[in-house]
Write an enzyme that holds these catalytic residues in place. Structure first.
Site, PDB file in Angstrom:
ATOM      1  N   HIS A 120     -35.413  32.018  30.707  1.00  0.00           N
ATOM      2  CA  HIS A 120     -35.649  32.873  29.539  1.00  0.00           C
ATOM      3  C   HIS A 120     -37.097  33.308  29.395  1.00  0.00           C
ATOM      4  O   HIS A 120     -37.440  34.010  28.445  1.00  0.00           O
ATOM      5  CB  HIS A 120     -35.169  32.187  28.256  1.00  0.00           C
ATOM      6  CG  HIS A 120     -35.963  30.969  27.858  1.00  0.00           C
ATOM      7  ND1 HIS A 120     -35.699  29.730  28.394  1.00  0.00           N
ATOM      8  CD2 HIS A 120     -36.988  30.800  27.004  1.00  0.00           C
ATOM      9  CE1 HIS A 120     -36.541  28.844  27.859  1.00  0.00           C
ATOM     10  NE2 HIS A 120     -37.349  29.472  27.017  1.00  0.00           N
TER      11      HIS A 120
HETATM   12  N1  UDP Z   1     -30.113  23.582  26.034  1.00  0.00           N
HETATM   13  C1  UDP Z   1     -28.843  23.617  25.466  1.00  0.00           C
HETATM   14  N2  UDP Z   1     -27.975  24.607  25.847  1.00  0.00           N
HETATM   15  C2  UDP Z   1     -28.286  25.550  26.785  1.00  0.00           C
HETATM   16  C3  UDP Z   1     -29.600  25.501  27.367  1.00  0.00           C
HETATM   17  C4  UDP Z   1     -30.488  24.515  26.948  1.00  0.00           C
HETATM   18  O1  UDP Z   1     -28.507  22.764  24.636  1.00  0.00           O
HETATM   19  O2  UDP Z   1     -27.443  26.405  27.099  1.00  0.00           O
HETATM   20  C5  UDP Z   1     -31.054  22.532  25.576  1.00  0.00           C
HETATM   21  C6  UDP Z   1     -31.655  21.689  26.676  1.00  0.00           C
HETATM   22  O3  UDP Z   1     -30.875  20.529  26.919  1.00  0.00           O
HETATM   23  C7  UDP Z   1     -33.027  21.332  26.126  1.00  0.00           C
HETATM   24  C8  UDP Z   1     -33.379  22.510  25.233  1.00  0.00           C
HETATM   25  O4  UDP Z   1     -32.161  23.207  24.999  1.00  0.00           O
HETATM   26  O5  UDP Z   1     -32.931  20.170  25.320  1.00  0.00           O
HETATM   27  C9  UDP Z   1     -34.415  23.404  25.891  1.00  0.00           C
HETATM   28  O6  UDP Z   1     -34.565  24.536  25.147  1.00  0.00           O
HETATM   29  P1  UDP Z   1     -35.336  25.825  25.674  1.00  0.00           P
HETATM   30  O7  UDP Z   1     -35.189  25.924  27.143  1.00  0.00           O
HETATM   31  O8  UDP Z   1     -34.870  26.955  24.817  1.00  0.00           O
HETATM   32  O9  UDP Z   1     -36.823  25.551  25.216  1.00  0.00           O
HETATM   33  P2  UDP Z   1     -38.109  24.947  25.944  1.00  0.00           P
HETATM   34  O10 UDP Z   1     -37.778  23.528  26.274  1.00  0.00           O
HETATM   35  O11 UDP Z   1     -38.413  25.793  27.127  1.00  0.00           O
HETATM   36  O12 UDP Z   1     -39.165  25.017  24.904  1.00  0.00           O
END
Ligand code: UDP
Length: 367
Positions: free
Chosen positions: A209
């Site tokens: 993303h």
């Molecule tokens: N996650 C989820 N469903 C999805 C993709 C990710 O529950 O389809 C969870 C994943 O397990 C993790 C979190 O979302 O705990 C990560 O979120 P994201 O990638 O949006 O944010 P970042 O960690 O990059 O800040």
């Protein structure tokens, strides 16, 4: 002690769940502690917000600022206006922000300007890449935070180098892992799993993303072509973020290897990760979760604010280099993936350490 907890986006919800559960538990034992949960509305749809509250048993927020989507500035400004009103109506002793989203930065600024102490959970991590909006959120938040709750020794070092007083840094471990450990036995096999004939270990999970990977349609197409060419007869399960969907709509990519689905709930997503062959991602949190689950993780970024997932864990960084992606996928399939272990204090007991520290700060008159 009155605490206001801020959460705005998917990764925040995963981090506040154990904190709130621990505050409720400690309060029931007679401690003088209460919380108010403010949802800023940065993520607002069912897939990115409501389902996480339900699955992770997070109590209803006391307030929702309903900021919705917008540019970085629109969102940040909207959250600040809403949160200032909220804090004026409901004063507190401590504002707790988590992670690195716009809500984290916006609410820490508002709290400090109202002279309220700020605690930042997941403080001190740095990618040193100012092209990432999250890096700016981290730097601004940590420039004004009072109490820093960190996930790693590297985060402590980053803060010390920036001149942070060591007495305000608390190395408590990784709160996302509290959620992972607590829910591991509840991970849920999604409906599409059997419908597509998936089996444990015969598919790859991908999430993308970040703008550098998903905003250019040509790059996204080349990337998907290279992946489906390199994964033999395995499937690629791709829960697609709304931002990525917009670019995918512009390219004509079809493959019977690709299983394109809506973002999954936490319990379903982590079921998919726990049972997959490998993960390809540009997410921050997923680098951590794969390290704990011992799953090979190929991160499509040239830097990470979570370096222990590379030095200790199961993660490798490949930037947006498609040739490196092919090489790393070859390691996945020939069984030569590196051995990994767990970073210090990623043990599922971070929330109790944080709440004990809150009580200690109150007792010693530092709030
Ligand atoms: N996650 C989820 N469903 C999805 C993709 C990710 O529950 O389809 C969870 C994943 O397990 C993790 C979190 O979302 O705990 C990560 O979120 P994201 O990638 O949006 O944010 P970042 O960690 O990059 O800040």
């Amino acid at each position: 002690m009155k605490i206001t907890i801020v959460a705005g986006a998917r990764p925040n919800f995963i981090k506040i769940a154990p904190l709130i559960h621990e505050i409720i538990r400690v309060k029931e034992t007679g401690a003088d502690i209460s919380y108010r949960l403010v949802h800023t509305g940065q993520h607002y749809n069912h897939n990115l917000s409501d389902i996480f509250f339900k699955e992770l048993e997070i109590p209803e927020p006391h307030a929702n600022l309903e900021v919705g989507s917008g540019t970085q500035a629109e969102q940040t400004a909207g959250i600040m206006i809403g949160f200032e009103k909220e804090l004026l109506q409901h004063p507190c002793d401590l504002v707790v922000v988590v992670g690195d989203v716009n809500s984290t930065m916006a609410c820490s600024i508002v709290a400090k300007k109202l002279n309220i102490k700020v605690a930042h959970v997941e403080a001190g991590i740095r990618s040193f890449d100012l092209a990432m909006p999250e890096e700016i959120n981290r730097m601004v938040t940590d420039a004004i935070t009072d109490y820093f709750f960190t996930t790693s020794a590297v985060a402590n070092q980053n803060l010390l180098k920036a001149g942070t007083n060591e007495h305000n840094i608390f190395f408590v471990g990784n709160i996302m892992i509290d959620t992972l450990r607590k829910n591991e036995s509840r991970f849920k096999r999604p409906q599409f799993f059997d419908a597509h004939g998936l089996q444990e270990g015969n598919y790859i999970v991908m999430t993308l993303h970040r703008p550098s990977n998903v905003d250019d349609p040509v790059h996204l197409k080349n990337l998907l072509d290279a992946i489906v060419e390199s994964i033999h007869d395995y499937h690629l399960v791709f829960p697609i973020h709304p931002r990525t969907q917009k670019t995918l709509d512009k390219i004509n990519f079809k493959s019977d290897r690709l299983i394109l689905i809506e973002p999954l709930s936490y319990l379903e997503f982590n079921y998919m990760v726990k049972n997959c062959k490998a993960v390809i991602t540009d997410s921050g949190g997923i680098q951590e979760e794969t390290t704990v689950l011992g799953i090979p993780c190929i991160t499509m970024r040239s830097n990470t604010e979570r370096p222990e997932t590379v030095t200790v864990g199961s993660n490798v960084l490949i930037g947006n280099n498609i040739e490196l992606l092919r090489q790393q996928l070859a390691h996945v399939f020939d069984g030569s993936w590196k051995k990994s272990s767990l970073p210090e204090l990623w043990d599922g007991a971070t929330a109790p350490r944080i709440v004990q520290q809150f009580l200690q700060l109150e007792k010693s008159g530092r709030l």
